[in-house]
Design a protein around this motif. Structure first.
Motif, PDB file in Angstrom:
ATOM      1  N   LEU A   1      66.192 -22.648 -18.804  1.00 47.70           N
ATOM      2  CA  LEU A   1      66.808 -21.604 -19.576  1.00 47.70           C
ATOM      3  C   LEU A   1      66.337 -20.135 -19.418  1.00 47.70           C
ATOM      4  O   LEU A   1      66.738 -19.268 -18.926  1.00 47.70           O
ATOM      5  N   GLY A   2      64.817 -20.374 -19.270  1.00 41.09           N
ATOM      6  CA  GLY A   2      64.129 -19.160 -19.379  1.00 41.09           C
ATOM      7  C   GLY A   2      64.122 -18.575 -17.972  1.00 41.09           C
ATOM      8  O   GLY A   2      63.794 -17.165 -17.401  1.00 41.09           O
ATOM      9  N   ALA A   3      64.469 -19.479 -16.863  1.00 46.88           N
ATOM     10  CA  ALA A   3      64.568 -19.012 -15.627  1.00 46.88           C
ATOM     11  C   ALA A   3      65.817 -18.191 -15.074  1.00 46.88           C
ATOM     12  O   ALA A   3      66.054 -17.524 -14.320  1.00 46.88           O
ATOM     13  N   VAL A   4      66.669 -18.174 -16.116  1.00 43.42           N
ATOM     14  CA  VAL A   4      67.907 -17.637 -16.108  1.00 43.42           C
ATOM     15  C   VAL A   4      67.460 -15.989 -16.369  1.00 43.42           C
ATOM     16  O   VAL A   4      67.320 -15.774 -17.610  1.00 43.42           O
ATOM     17  N   PRO A   5      67.634 -14.866 -15.842  1.00 44.04           N
ATOM     18  CA  PRO A   5      67.113 -13.622 -16.254  1.00 44.04           C
ATOM     19  C   PRO A   5      67.905 -13.024 -17.335  1.00 44.04           C
ATOM     20  O   PRO A   5      67.220 -12.397 -18.266  1.00 44.04           O
TER      21      PRO A   5
ATOM     22  N   ARG B   1      66.558 -13.716 -20.744  1.00 44.57           N
ATOM     23  CA  ARG B   1      65.364 -13.088 -21.082  1.00 44.57           C
ATOM     24  C   ARG B   1      65.521 -11.684 -21.616  1.00 44.57           C
ATOM     25  O   ARG B   1      64.642 -11.178 -21.710  1.00 44.57           O
ATOM     26  N   GLU B   2      66.708 -11.222 -21.812  1.00 40.95           N
ATOM     27  CA  GLU B   2      67.120  -9.929 -22.199  1.00 40.95           C
ATOM     28  C   GLU B   2      67.540  -9.893 -23.689  1.00 40.95           C
ATOM     29  O   GLU B   2      68.221 -11.094 -24.110  1.00 40.95           O
ATOM     30  N   PRO B   3      67.195  -8.915 -24.479  1.00 48.05           N
ATOM     31  CA  PRO B   3      67.619  -9.113 -25.876  1.00 48.05           C
ATOM     32  C   PRO B   3      69.028  -8.895 -26.226  1.00 48.05           C
ATOM     33  O   PRO B   3      69.573  -8.502 -25.284  1.00 48.05           O
ATOM     34  N   SER B   4      69.589  -9.485 -27.135  1.00 42.77           N
ATOM     35  CA  SER B   4      71.090  -9.895 -27.214  1.00 42.77           C
ATOM     36  C   SER B   4      71.773  -9.284 -28.829  1.00 42.77           C
ATOM     37  O   SER B   4      70.882  -9.814 -29.787  1.00 42.77           O
TER      38      SER B   4
ATOM     39  N   GLN C   1      67.078 -10.440 -30.396  1.00 38.83           N
ATOM     40  CA  GLN C   1      66.386 -11.309 -29.798  1.00 38.83           C
ATOM     41  C   GLN C   1      66.861 -11.656 -28.399  1.00 38.83           C
ATOM     42  O   GLN C   1      67.952 -11.680 -28.206  1.00 38.83           O
ATOM     43  N   ARG C   2      65.820 -12.289 -27.773  1.00 40.75           N
ATOM     44  CA  ARG C   2      66.222 -12.827 -26.513  1.00 40.75           C
ATOM     45  C   ARG C   2      66.697 -14.342 -26.704  1.00 40.75           C
ATOM     46  O   ARG C   2      66.321 -15.012 -27.645  1.00 40.75           O
ATOM     47  N   PHE C   3      67.586 -14.838 -25.920  1.00 43.70           N
ATOM     48  CA  PHE C   3      68.090 -16.095 -26.074  1.00 43.70           C
ATOM     49  C   PHE C   3      67.154 -17.227 -26.000  1.00 43.70           C
ATOM     50  O   PHE C   3      67.134 -18.169 -26.641  1.00 43.70           O
ATOM     51  N   ILE C   4      66.002 -16.800 -25.096  1.00 43.64           N
ATOM     52  CA  ILE C   4      65.100 -17.906 -24.869  1.00 43.64           C
ATOM     53  C   ILE C   4      64.177 -18.070 -26.040  1.00 43.64           C
ATOM     54  O   ILE C   4      63.760 -19.042 -26.593  1.00 43.64           O
ATOM     55  N   ASP C   5      64.057 -17.042 -26.871  1.00 46.73           N
ATOM     56  CA  ASP C   5      63.215 -16.814 -28.124  1.00 46.73           C
ATOM     57  C   ASP C   5      64.229 -17.816 -29.299  1.00 46.73           C
ATOM     58  O   ASP C   5      63.491 -18.426 -30.289  1.00 46.73           O
ATOM     59  N   TYR C   6      65.580 -17.292 -29.362  1.00 47.37           N
ATOM     60  CA  TYR C   6      66.213 -17.835 -30.284  1.00 47.37           C
ATOM     61  C   TYR C   6      66.497 -19.249 -30.264  1.00 47.37           C
ATOM     62  O   TYR C   6      66.576 -19.949 -31.008  1.00 47.37           O
ATOM     63  N   PHE C   7      66.494 -19.793 -28.884  1.00 47.28           N
ATOM     64  CA  PHE C   7      66.642 -21.250 -28.625  1.00 47.28           C
ATOM     65  C   PHE C   7      65.481 -22.154 -28.802  1.00 47.28           C
ATOM     66  O   PHE C   7      65.606 -23.233 -28.746  1.00 47.28           O
ATOM     67  N   ALA C   8      64.281 -21.418 -28.679  1.00 47.21           N
ATOM     68  CA  ALA C   8      63.070 -22.287 -28.682  1.00 47.21           C
ATOM     69  C   ALA C   8      63.133 -23.357 -29.936  1.00 47.21           C
ATOM     70  O   ALA C   8      62.850 -24.594 -29.658  1.00 47.21           O
TER      71      ALA C   8
END
Length: 244
Positions: free
Chosen positions: A36-40, A43-46, A52-59
């Motif tokens: 998921l983090g490989a999708v640019p 990795r952008e704030p939403s 938060q970034r989705f990658i942070d929210y999904f961890a």
């Protein structure tokens, strides 16, 4: 080496030699997070996630996966297989009580869950700079109670399932429900409010993990639900568990 230590060593080797247990149980959550983090754009704030970034929210959801895969699929299947094949029955004729085998299985599987979670946290931090849990004590409490509740449910499945097939069927239902409420299939902000709220109380309690990850102390009620689930499921499993 004690009998329990030897059993733990043997069960560890069996776990690591099983490609499905090793790959899915230990590596899949980290692979999902990295994929998921490989999708640019992820990795952008939403604004949907409070900046938060989705990658942070999904961890935290990958932690739900790490605990659920091992506690709700691997553990019940292995114990049901041991019962179905007469391993537990034969052990009762030896000086080593089969309860020690169950304890060894718990130690190995909980250890594997911890390793999987640690791998998720370290990989996320090193590769995508995913923040570490900001409320360390709250995260530790939420994680311990959550993983205990999940493994108690796994033991309950192992206690009631007479065969490997039935254990797999029951554990699959529990696993899918856990992944759904844990925001693995769909991010929690996309779920209806009622379902997202219900997910706060479904082990291992993803909202408590998310709160602690972002620096907020977890709410008390979901933690109490995790503790009550662990005690109730564990007590019932211990009472009705059949050795053969």
């Amino acid at each position: 080496m004690s009998a329990l230590g030897k059993l733990i060593q043997i069960e560890s080797r069996l776990f690591l030699r099983d490609p499905m247990s090793f790959t899915i149980g230990l590596l899949l959550p980290t692979v999902v997070l990295l994929g998921l983090g490989a999708v640019p754009m992820l990795r952008e704030p939403s604004e949907d996630m409070g900046g938060q970034r989705f990658i942070d929210y999904f961890a935290p959801s990958t932690i739900v996966m790490a605990v659920g895969v091992i506690g709700l699929t691997n553990l019940p299947a292995v114990l049901a297989t041991y019962r179905e094949h007469g391993v537990l029955r034969r052990m009762r004729t030896t000086p080593i009580h089969p309860a020690k085998l169950l304890l060894a299985q718990l130690v190995v599987n909980i250890g594997a869950s911890l390793a999987s979670v640690l791998l998720v946290i370290v990989a996320g931090k090193l590769v995508f700079d995913v923040p570490l849990p900001q409320h360390a004590l709250g995260f530790a409490i939420a994680f311990v109670l959550g993983i205990t509740a999940v493994f108690a449910l796994g033991m309950l499945v192992a206690a009631v399932a007479p065969t490997t097939r039935s254990a797999t069927g029951l554990s699959t239902i529990l696993f899918m429900a856990t992944m759904f409420f844990g925001g693995v299939y769909l991010p929690r902000f996309m779920l209806p409010d009622a379902i997202a709220t219900a997910g706060d109380y479904v082990p291992p309690g993803v909202q408590s993990l998310l709160d602690a990850w972002t620096g907020t102390a977890p709410a008390v009620v979901p933690l109490l639900v995790m503790a009550a689930t662990a005690i109730a499921a564990g007590a019932v499993a211990a009472r009705i568990f059949k050795w053969e």
